[in-house]
Design an enzyme around this catalytic site. Structure first.
Site, PDB file in Angstrom:
ATOM      1  N   LYS A  60       0.464  -1.580   0.087  1.00 18.38           N
ATOM      2  CA  LYS A  60       0.044  -0.045   0.125  1.00 18.38           C
ATOM      3  C   LYS A  60       0.873   1.342  -0.529  1.00 18.38           C
ATOM      4  O   LYS A  60       0.841   2.419  -0.411  1.00 18.38           O
ATOM      5  CB  LYS A  60      -1.107  -0.231   1.414  1.00 18.38           C
ATOM      6  CG  LYS A  60      -1.548   0.772   1.338  1.00 18.38           C
ATOM      7  CD  LYS A  60      -3.012   0.448   2.300  1.00 18.38           C
ATOM      8  CE  LYS A  60      -2.706   0.701   3.908  1.00 18.38           C
ATOM      9  NZ  LYS A  60      -2.294   2.615   3.996  1.00 18.38           N
ATOM     10  N   GLN A  66       5.254   9.414   6.441  1.00 10.69           N
ATOM     11  CA  GLN A  66       4.096  10.491   5.788  1.00 10.69           C
ATOM     12  C   GLN A  66       4.653  11.571   5.857  1.00 10.69           C
ATOM     13  O   GLN A  66       4.661  12.451   4.750  1.00 10.69           O
ATOM     14  CB  GLN A  66       3.195  10.301   6.596  1.00 10.69           C
ATOM     15  CG  GLN A  66       2.384   8.821   5.845  1.00 10.69           C
ATOM     16  CD  GLN A  66       0.579   8.718   7.365  1.00 10.69           C
ATOM     17  OE1 GLN A  66       0.593   9.785   7.796  1.00 10.69           O
ATOM     18  NE2 GLN A  66       0.537   7.494   6.643  1.00 10.69           N
ATOM     19  N   ASP A 113       3.523  -0.455  12.055  1.00 11.76           N
ATOM     20  CA  ASP A 113       2.091  -0.981  11.737  1.00 11.76           C
ATOM     21  C   ASP A 113       2.059  -2.707  11.730  1.00 11.76           C
ATOM     22  O   ASP A 113       0.602  -3.065  12.160  1.00 11.76           O
ATOM     23  CB  ASP A 113       1.670  -0.947   9.535  1.00 11.76           C
ATOM     24  CG  ASP A 113       1.773   0.534   9.573  1.00 11.76           C
ATOM     25  OD1 ASP A 113       1.362   1.838  10.030  1.00 11.76           O
ATOM     26  OD2 ASP A 113       1.970   0.738   8.455  1.00 11.76           O
ATOM     27  N   LYS A 148      -3.172   6.573  14.599  1.00 16.22           N
ATOM     28  CA  LYS A 148      -3.411   5.803  13.583  1.00 16.22           C
ATOM     29  C   LYS A 148      -4.685   5.285  13.665  1.00 16.22           C
ATOM     30  O   LYS A 148      -5.530   6.446  13.915  1.00 16.22           O
ATOM     31  CB  LYS A 148      -2.802   4.163  13.927  1.00 16.22           C
ATOM     32  CG  LYS A 148      -1.249   4.459  13.944  1.00 16.22           C
ATOM     33  CD  LYS A 148      -0.775   4.882  12.522  1.00 16.22           C
ATOM     34  CE  LYS A 148       0.506   4.954  12.786  1.00 16.22           C
ATOM     35  NZ  LYS A 148       1.561   6.017  11.686  1.00 16.22           N
ATOM     36  N   ARG A 166      -4.287   2.797  18.570  1.00 15.54           N
ATOM     37  CA  ARG A 166      -4.350   1.263  18.657  1.00 15.54           C
ATOM     38  C   ARG A 166      -3.843   0.523  20.050  1.00 15.54           C
ATOM     39  O   ARG A 166      -3.793  -1.111  20.521  1.00 15.54           O
ATOM     40  CB  ARG A 166      -3.754   1.009  17.603  1.00 15.54           C
ATOM     41  CG  ARG A 166      -3.536   1.221  16.383  1.00 15.54           C
ATOM     42  CD  ARG A 166      -2.992   0.693  15.129  1.00 15.54           C
ATOM     43  NE  ARG A 166      -4.347   0.588  13.796  1.00 15.54           N
ATOM     44  CZ  ARG A 166      -3.399   0.728  12.395  1.00 15.54           C
ATOM     45  NH1 ARG A 166      -2.334   0.694  12.294  1.00 15.54           N
ATOM     46  NH2 ARG A 166      -4.216   1.110  11.527  1.00 15.54           N
TER      47      ARG A 166
HETATM   48  C1  S3P Z   1       2.762   5.273   6.127  1.00 15.20           C
HETATM   49  C2  S3P Z   1       4.079   5.278   7.314  1.00 15.20           C
HETATM   50  C3  S3P Z   1       2.797   5.493   8.600  1.00 15.20           C
HETATM   51  C4  S3P Z   1       2.633   4.457   8.443  1.00 15.20           C
HETATM   52  C5  S3P Z   1       1.583   4.344   7.427  1.00 15.20           C
HETATM   53  C6  S3P Z   1       1.970   4.593   6.269  1.00 15.20           C
HETATM   54  C7  S3P Z   1       3.442   5.936   4.139  1.00 15.20           C
HETATM   55  O1  S3P Z   1       2.730   6.553   9.358  1.00 15.20           O
HETATM   56  O2  S3P Z   1       1.415   3.898  10.085  1.00 15.20           O
HETATM   57  O3  S3P Z   1       0.286   3.294   7.794  1.00 15.20           O
HETATM   58  O4  S3P Z   1       2.841   4.887   3.678  1.00 15.20           O
HETATM   59  O5  S3P Z   1       4.023   6.742   4.737  1.00 15.20           O
HETATM   60  P1  S3P Z   1       3.609   7.312   9.660  1.00 15.20           P
HETATM   61  O6  S3P Z   1       4.205   8.261   8.814  1.00 15.20           O
HETATM   62  O7  S3P Z   1       2.843   8.145  10.638  1.00 15.20           O
HETATM   63  O8  S3P Z   1       4.357   6.794  10.857  1.00 15.20           O
END
Ligand code: S3P
Length: 414
Positions: A12, A156, A301, A328, A332
């Site tokens: 994903k 992110q 995750d 999240k 969680r």
């Molecule tokens: C993700 C980063 C993670 C993860 C999320 C997907 C990404 O979040 O928990 O499911 O695709 O960059 P954070 O960057 O907020 O830790």
């Protein structure tokens, strides 16, 4: 008995980036094996709404960067944090006035972590709670580079800043407090961006990106549910083929090792993302341990699954430094502690994690997914591991990341 050799849903995280980053390239790209998850569809729809042409062809998903345009309606990100946070960075860089909104869960999640650095780069941002919650309106353009020390390890946030930096004057640097998944950096580098990585410092300058042709590997996070099932089941041996093995994603394997169990890994290709097969079988020797520090973002995750490992491991398993889990798709920490407690598991909440003790007696109960795909999958694996009848409500949420989760589970148990 659990036996079988399967592939899991395409990754994903990589799928979001495989749509977003080629949309900023100089020509058409082809992506094969895109994730069919609802989250990735949100990213696809938003890119189309701002002028990118994306279509399925016999050679894969074709991404044709068009002439960007401002959407005349709000951009709906559904349940997907990655969509909204990365796209805030993209539209800020491109100077496209945009309004983002999302579902009930996403509207509660913190966005200031992204809107603050983007406003330091020169974007104007308005949103609920001082631009911390959706809906958020953003007007970027003419951004300046910044040097930004991130307060939390978040891929992110890092990605949003780097994607904005791609269209900013001067250099943009982000400094990570601990390593987080690096798919964005790998994509940008592979596509020819002027990006430099020195330990925790990642710098980017305005760059043109070359188009790519890329096959998305299986999702390690999706694989980890079946790895857990195989390791904890009394009679199991499974293989999961073509899984992404990026070390910034596979901290869960280190956790398993710390708890004195292992899986076999066979790497088949490395560039730009390591890919290979995982073989997992019954492990009777799980021992409790303490999980904390730099391992946390590398397994973020998969941490709900640590509560399951701890339920069946000797002694006590402690999770710490994982406060981020509270932000999240659901809280969680609360979700795992409240649901497993209902089933008789000896688990206690900590401000930044939980303590779980080996449990041998369970109660038949109905558990809630808290409308969170990862809680739904974790509890469904728990239900398969205990003899008592455990029902899980709200399992339709698996569509967010892994629509055929239950079909794959049946395949292994068939
Ligand atoms: C993700 C980063 C993670 C993860 C999320 C997907 C990404 O979040 O928990 O499911 O695709 O960059 P954070 O960057 O907020 O830790």
């Amino acid at each position: 008995m659990i036996r079988g050799s399967i592939e899991v849903v395409p990754d994903k995280s990589i799928s979001h980036r495989a749509l977003i980053i080629p949309s900023l390239a100089t020509g058409e790209s082809f992506i094969r094996n895109l994730s069919p998850s609802e989250d990735v569809k949100r990213t696809w729809n938003i890119l189309e709404a701002i002028g990118v042409k994306i279509e399925e062809t016999p050679e894969g998903t074709r991404i044709l960067p068009g002439k960007f345009r401002e959407a005349v309606f709000p951009l709906y990100s559904g349940n997907s944090g990655t969509t909204v946070r990365l796209m805030l960075g993209v539209v800020a860089g491109l100077g496209l006035f945009s309004v983002f909104c999302g579902d009930e869960s996403l509207s509660k999640r913190p966005m200031r972590r992204v809107t603050l650095p983007l406003s330091l780069m020169g974007a104007q941002v308005l949103g609920r709670n001082n631009a911390d919650n959706l809906p958020i309106a953003i007007q970027g353009g003419d951004l300046n580079g910044i040097e930004y020390k991130m307060p939390v390890a978040s891929a992110q946030v890092k990605s949003a800043i780097l994607l904005a930096g791609l269209n900013a004057d001067d250099e943009t640097t982000v400094i990570e407090p601990a390593p987080s998944r690096d798919h964005t950096e790998r994509f940008l580098k592979y596509m020819g961006a002027d990006i430099k990585i020195h330990g925790p410092r990642i710098s980017i300058k305005r760059s043109e990106l070359n188009p790519i042709n890329f096959i998305i590997p299986g999702d390690f996070s999706a694989a980890s549910y079946f790895i857990t099932l195989a390791l904890l089941h009394p009679d199991a041996e499974i293989e999961i083929r073509n899984v992404n093995l990026n070390p910034t994603r596979t901290g869960f394997l280190k956790i398993i090792e710390k708890m004195r169990c292992t899986v076999e890994i066979e790497v088949s290709s490395k560039n730009p993302e390591p890919v290979g097969n995982i073989r997992a079988r019954t492990c009777k020797g799980f021992h409790g341990t303490e999980i904390k520090g730099e391992l946390i973002p590398l397994a973020i995750d998969e941490l709900p699954l640590v509560a399951l490992l701890g339920t069946f491991a000797e002694g006590e398993t402690i999770l710490r430094d994982a406060r981020e889990l509270r932000f999240k798709e659901s809280d969680r920490i609360k979700a795992m502690v409240s649901e497993l407690s209902k089933a008789g598991v000896k688990i206690e909440e900590l401000p930044d994690g939980f303590i779980v003790r080996k449990t041998t007696k369970f109660k038949p109960v109905k558990l809630s997914s808290h409308n969170d795909h990862r809680i739904a999958m974790t509890l469904s694996i728990f239900a398969r591991l205990v003899d008592e009848k455990i029902e899980v409500e709200g399992t339709e949420w698996v569509k967010i990341s892994f629509p055929d989760f239950f079909e794959k589970l049946e395949e292994l148990q068939g």
